[in-house]
Design a protein around this motif. Structure first.
Motif, PDB file in Angstrom:
ATOM      1  N   LEU A   1      20.333   8.690   4.422  1.00 32.01           N
ATOM      2  CA  LEU A   1      19.308   9.678   4.075  1.00 32.01           C
ATOM      3  C   LEU A   1      18.011   9.448   4.863  1.00 32.01           C
ATOM      4  N   ILE A   2      17.652   8.189   5.047  1.00 31.65           N
ATOM      5  CA  ILE A   2      16.454   7.849   5.836  1.00 31.65           C
ATOM      6  C   ILE A   2      16.643   8.362   7.266  1.00 31.65           C
ATOM      7  N   ARG A   3      17.841   8.140   7.816  1.00 34.85           N
ATOM      8  CA  ARG A   3      18.098   8.613   9.192  1.00 34.85           C
ATOM      9  C   ARG A   3      18.011  10.135   9.235  1.00 34.85           C
ATOM     10  N   ASP A   4      18.572  10.795   8.210  1.00 35.17           N
ATOM     11  CA  ASP A   4      18.526  12.262   8.163  1.00 35.17           C
ATOM     12  C   ASP A   4      17.084  12.760   8.070  1.00 35.17           C
ATOM     13  N   ALA A   5      16.291  12.068   7.269  1.00 33.58           N
ATOM     14  CA  ALA A   5      14.886  12.487   7.114  1.00 33.58           C
ATOM     15  C   ALA A   5      14.152  12.317   8.442  1.00 33.58           C
ATOM     16  N   ARG A   6      14.389  11.197   9.116  1.00 33.03           N
ATOM     17  CA  ARG A   6      13.706  10.958  10.396  1.00 33.03           C
ATOM     18  C   ARG A   6      14.171  11.927  11.469  1.00 33.03           C
ATOM     19  N   GLY A   7      15.442  12.326  11.384  1.00 29.64           N
ATOM     20  CA  GLY A   7      15.990  13.235  12.388  1.00 29.64           C
ATOM     21  C   GLY A   7      15.705  14.691  12.060  1.00 29.64           C
TER      22      GLY A   7
ATOM     23  N   ALA B   1       0.837  -1.208   0.000  1.00 29.05           N
ATOM     24  CA  ALA B   1       0.000   0.000   0.000  1.00 29.05           C
ATOM     25  C   ALA B   1       0.870   1.256   0.000  1.00 29.05           C
ATOM     26  N   LEU B   2       2.032   1.153   0.625  1.00 27.62           N
ATOM     27  CA  LEU B   2       2.969   2.286   0.641  1.00 27.62           C
ATOM     28  C   LEU B   2       3.366   2.674  -0.793  1.00 27.62           C
ATOM     29  N   PHE B   3       3.698   1.669  -1.601  1.00 28.14           N
ATOM     30  CA  PHE B   3       4.108   1.951  -2.984  1.00 28.14           C
ATOM     31  C   PHE B   3       2.940   2.483  -3.803  1.00 28.14           C
ATOM     32  N   VAL B   4       1.789   1.847  -3.626  1.00 26.57           N
ATOM     33  CA  VAL B   4       0.626   2.272  -4.421  1.00 26.57           C
ATOM     34  C   VAL B   4       0.285   3.732  -4.092  1.00 26.57           C
ATOM     35  N   SER B   5       0.457   4.108  -2.802  1.00 29.74           N
ATOM     36  CA  SER B   5       0.095   5.476  -2.397  1.00 29.74           C
ATOM     37  C   SER B   5       1.012   6.528  -3.049  1.00 29.74           C
ATOM     38  N   LEU B   6       2.186   6.098  -3.511  1.00 32.59           N
ATOM     39  CA  LEU B   6       3.112   7.063  -4.140  1.00 32.59           C
ATOM     40  C   LEU B   6       2.733   7.360  -5.588  1.00 32.59           C
ATOM     41  N   MET B   7       1.844   6.532  -6.148  1.00 30.89           N
ATOM     42  CA  MET B   7       1.609   6.589  -7.600  1.00 30.89           C
ATOM     43  C   MET B   7       0.284   7.257  -7.950  1.00 30.89           C
ATOM     44  N   THR B   8      -0.088   8.323  -7.246  1.00 29.13           N
ATOM     45  CA  THR B   8      -1.325   9.012  -7.618  1.00 29.13           C
ATOM     46  C   THR B   8      -1.127   9.641  -8.990  1.00 29.13           C
ATOM     47  N   GLN B   9      -2.242   9.923  -9.649  1.00 31.30           N
ATOM     48  CA  GLN B   9      -2.185  10.491 -11.002  1.00 31.30           C
ATOM     49  C   GLN B   9      -1.337  11.763 -11.038  1.00 31.30           C
ATOM     50  N   ASP B  10      -1.561  12.642 -10.061  1.00 33.14           N
ATOM     51  CA  ASP B  10      -0.843  13.923 -10.029  1.00 33.14           C
ATOM     52  C   ASP B  10       0.648  13.719  -9.854  1.00 33.14           C
ATOM     53  N   ARG B  11       0.989  12.796  -8.948  1.00 36.59           N
ATOM     54  CA  ARG B  11       2.412  12.554  -8.679  1.00 36.59           C
ATOM     55  C   ARG B  11       3.087  11.943  -9.913  1.00 36.59           C
TER      56      ARG B  11
ATOM     57  N   LEU C   1       6.052  16.690   1.048  1.00 32.84           N
ATOM     58  CA  LEU C   1       4.868  15.869   1.329  1.00 32.84           C
ATOM     59  C   LEU C   1       4.584  14.938   0.141  1.00 32.84           C
ATOM     60  N   GLY C   2       4.345  13.679   0.423  1.00 28.83           N
ATOM     61  CA  GLY C   2       3.997  12.725  -0.634  1.00 28.83           C
ATOM     62  C   GLY C   2       5.201  12.183  -1.390  1.00 28.83           C
ATOM     63  N   SER C   3       6.409  12.629  -1.018  1.00 28.55           N
ATOM     64  CA  SER C   3       7.598  12.136  -1.734  1.00 28.55           C
ATOM     65  C   SER C   3       7.938  10.733  -1.246  1.00 28.55           C
ATOM     66  N   ALA C   4       8.609   9.956  -2.103  1.00 27.74           N
ATOM     67  CA  ALA C   4       8.956   8.576  -1.727  1.00 27.74           C
ATOM     68  C   ALA C   4       9.848   8.572  -0.489  1.00 27.74           C
ATOM     69  N   LEU C   5      10.831   9.467  -0.443  1.00 27.89           N
ATOM     70  CA  LEU C   5      11.717   9.493   0.734  1.00 27.89           C
ATOM     71  C   LEU C   5      10.903   9.757   2.013  1.00 27.89           C
ATOM     72  N   GLY C   6      10.046  10.775   1.974  1.00 29.12           N
ATOM     73  CA  GLY C   6       9.262  11.139   3.154  1.00 29.12           C
ATOM     74  C   GLY C   6       8.338  10.012   3.579  1.00 29.12           C
ATOM     75  N   GLU C   7       7.639   9.415   2.621  1.00 30.70           N
ATOM     76  CA  GLU C   7       6.652   8.377   2.953  1.00 30.70           C
ATOM     77  C   GLU C   7       7.322   7.099   3.456  1.00 30.70           C
ATOM     78  N   ILE C   8       8.438   6.745   2.840  1.00 30.16           N
ATOM     79  CA  ILE C   8       9.120   5.508   3.255  1.00 30.16           C
ATOM     80  C   ILE C   8       9.762   5.714   4.633  1.00 30.16           C
ATOM     81  N   ALA C   9      10.338   6.896   4.857  1.00 24.70           N
ATOM     82  CA  ALA C   9      10.948   7.175   6.162  1.00 24.70           C
ATOM     83  C   ALA C   9       9.881   7.135   7.262  1.00 24.70           C
ATOM     84  N   ALA C  10       8.667   7.603   6.951  1.00 27.76           N
ATOM     85  CA  ALA C  10       7.609   7.690   7.976  1.00 27.76           C
ATOM     86  C   ALA C  10       6.784   6.405   8.092  1.00 27.76           C
TER      87      ALA C  10
END
Ligand code: HEM
Length: 423
Positions: free
Chosen positions: A196-202, A96-106, A209-218
């Protein structure tokens, strides 16, 4: 009980590697069956082909993915601990995480960014005598997907990261030093993205918002825990790497445009209905991902053939896409076929079959088709080029397959300024 046909060989790995795209379908035809037994990488394996076999393969009561992929594939192409090896609830949750990244707008935003990167790249192509299109596509794709995914990429890093992403899919199936390069590329890329994941979390870097890095880190797993940084890195690579790999399909699209110049004229006129059918036919007709693997979850019998528990199974994607039971004149390149047939969930499976949210079908199909369309519009309407004499035959034993020349174009001009532009 009908016995499942068996290939009379001690181990067929060499035969598979010699002709990875046609190995399964040729034998199925020879045996007159949709499944046969063989040994691959010294393990008994059931090979399957065709739409009925695909429907069976995606039945979760019968097959599971955990431990199905050989180690060399997990150490290069796929990584370890990612969505591809999960089953059941855990799989659906991660998926579901991957599917959520693939909205039409994105997806449209990624396409637009890729278009811009292509335009910039083409200004450099103009001053060069010849361009190997496959190679030249890697950098614009890397730049576009990193920007889109929220992954910062300093100018000094672009070449190195592009090389790493390419090595993971382009050199994975090689033997010897190229394969080792692919393993090394994965280790380095995972280290880079874990940081990068650690940096994003920290909060040390901003994640749009809605970026793969942000969504995967969260992302939280079913127990509410964040993914370990290395597994989050594997999942981020599951977005970056295959997006760069779309270069393979774009190269084949350029190949098809060259062999069917009448289509190029139509796309130049901006007919988008035809464009969709063209892109689908490129994905159906040309070889890319030969097969996927699973394991028999619980013993069962199908058409009188026994599938023992734990047995590795491989589903033939390429052969299924050219199966005469689904497609008329399957070995002909005919985009117009998509006007009245679509192959269904198990007959048209270049990126896997079934239902994307439930099964292991690729979540990146919207991205793939969008990037291909952007590239085809670009190659048809934004630039003009010559295609010199070269070996355009397909290297069938290469993984992924490509035209031998990797599609050389020459004398690139921008369409709007070129006096020879006839439209
Ligand atoms: C370049 C063209 C692509 C091809 C040929 C391709 C092919 C495939 C195939 C064959 C599978 C496995 C299906 C299965 O196991 O049943 C797959 C899964 C996957 N693909 Fe793609 N793909 C492409 C592009 C993409 C893109 C652009 C993305 C992401 C942006 C992506 C992300 C994934 C992920 C995350 C999975 C794992 C899905 C799962 O296990 O549930 N792919 N892809």
């Amino acid at each position: 009980m009908t016995k499942m046909p068996q290939e009379p060989t001690l181990d067929a790995t060499a035969q598979l590697l010699r002709d990875p795209y046609r190995y399964i379908a040729t034998r199925c035809r020879r045996f007159g069956a949709d499944a046969f037994r063989t040994r691959l990488l010294l393990r008994p394996t059931i090979c399957m082909s065709g739409p009925d076999a695909a429907a069976l393969f995606y039945d979760e009561a019968r097959f599971e993915r955990q431990g199905a992929m050989p180690e060399p594939v997990r150490a290069t192409l796929l990584g370890k601990g990612g969505v591809q090896g999960l089953d059941d609830e855990e799989h659906r949750h991660r998926k579901a995480l991957f599917v959520s990244l693939m909205t039409q707008d994105r997806v449209a935003a990624l396409g637009a960014r890729f278009g811009e990167e292509l335009a910039v790249a083409a200004t450099r192509w103009r001053s060069r005598s010849g361009i190997v299109l496959y190679d030249a596509l890697h950098e614009p794709l890397t730049r576009a997907v990193c920007a889109w995914a929220g992954v910062p990429l300093a100018e000094t890093e672009v070449r190195r990261r592009t090389r790493q992403l390419v090595a993971m899919f382009d050199a994975a199936a090689s033997i010897g030093p190229r394969h080792l390069r692919s393993r090394l590329a994965r280790r380095r890329a995972e280290r880079w993205l874990s940081r990068l994941i650690r940096d994003a979390r920290g909060g040390r870097i901003e994640t749009p918002l809605g970026s793969a890095l942000g969504e995967i880190a969260a992302h939280r797993d079913l127990r509410g825990q964040p993914l370990p940084p290395r597994i989050a890195a594997v999942e981020l690579l599951n977005v970056l790497r295959p997006t760069v790999a779309v270069a393979v399909f774009i190269t084949f699209a350029a190949h098809a445009l060259h062999l069917h110049p009448e289509l190029r004229v139509r796309f130049r006129a901006g007919d988008d209905t035809d464009l969709d059918a063209f892109v689908q036919e490129v994905r159906r007709f040309y070889p890319f991902f030969p097969a996927v693997a699973a394991r028999v979850r619980a013993a069962f019998t199908w058409r009188g053939m026994h599938f023992p528990k734990g047995r590795r199974a491989m589903l033939d994607l390429f052969g299924t896409d050219r199966d005469a039971r689904t497609w008329s004149e399957p070995h002909e390149f005919r985009p117009e076929r998509f006007q009245d047939e679509d192959g269904g969930a198990f007959g048209f499976i270049p990126q896997g079959g079934g239902e994307v949210r439930i099964h292991h079908r690729c979540p990146g199909e919207p991205v793939t088709t969008e990037l291909m369309k952007v590239a085809v519009r670009f190659l048809s309407a934004k630039i003009i080029y010559d295609v010199p004499e070269q070996d355009l035959g397909i290297a069938w034993s290469r993984l992924p397959a490509l035209p031998h020349s990797r599609m050389i174009i020459r004398d690139v001009r921008t369409a709007a300024t070129d006096p020879r532009h006839i439209l």
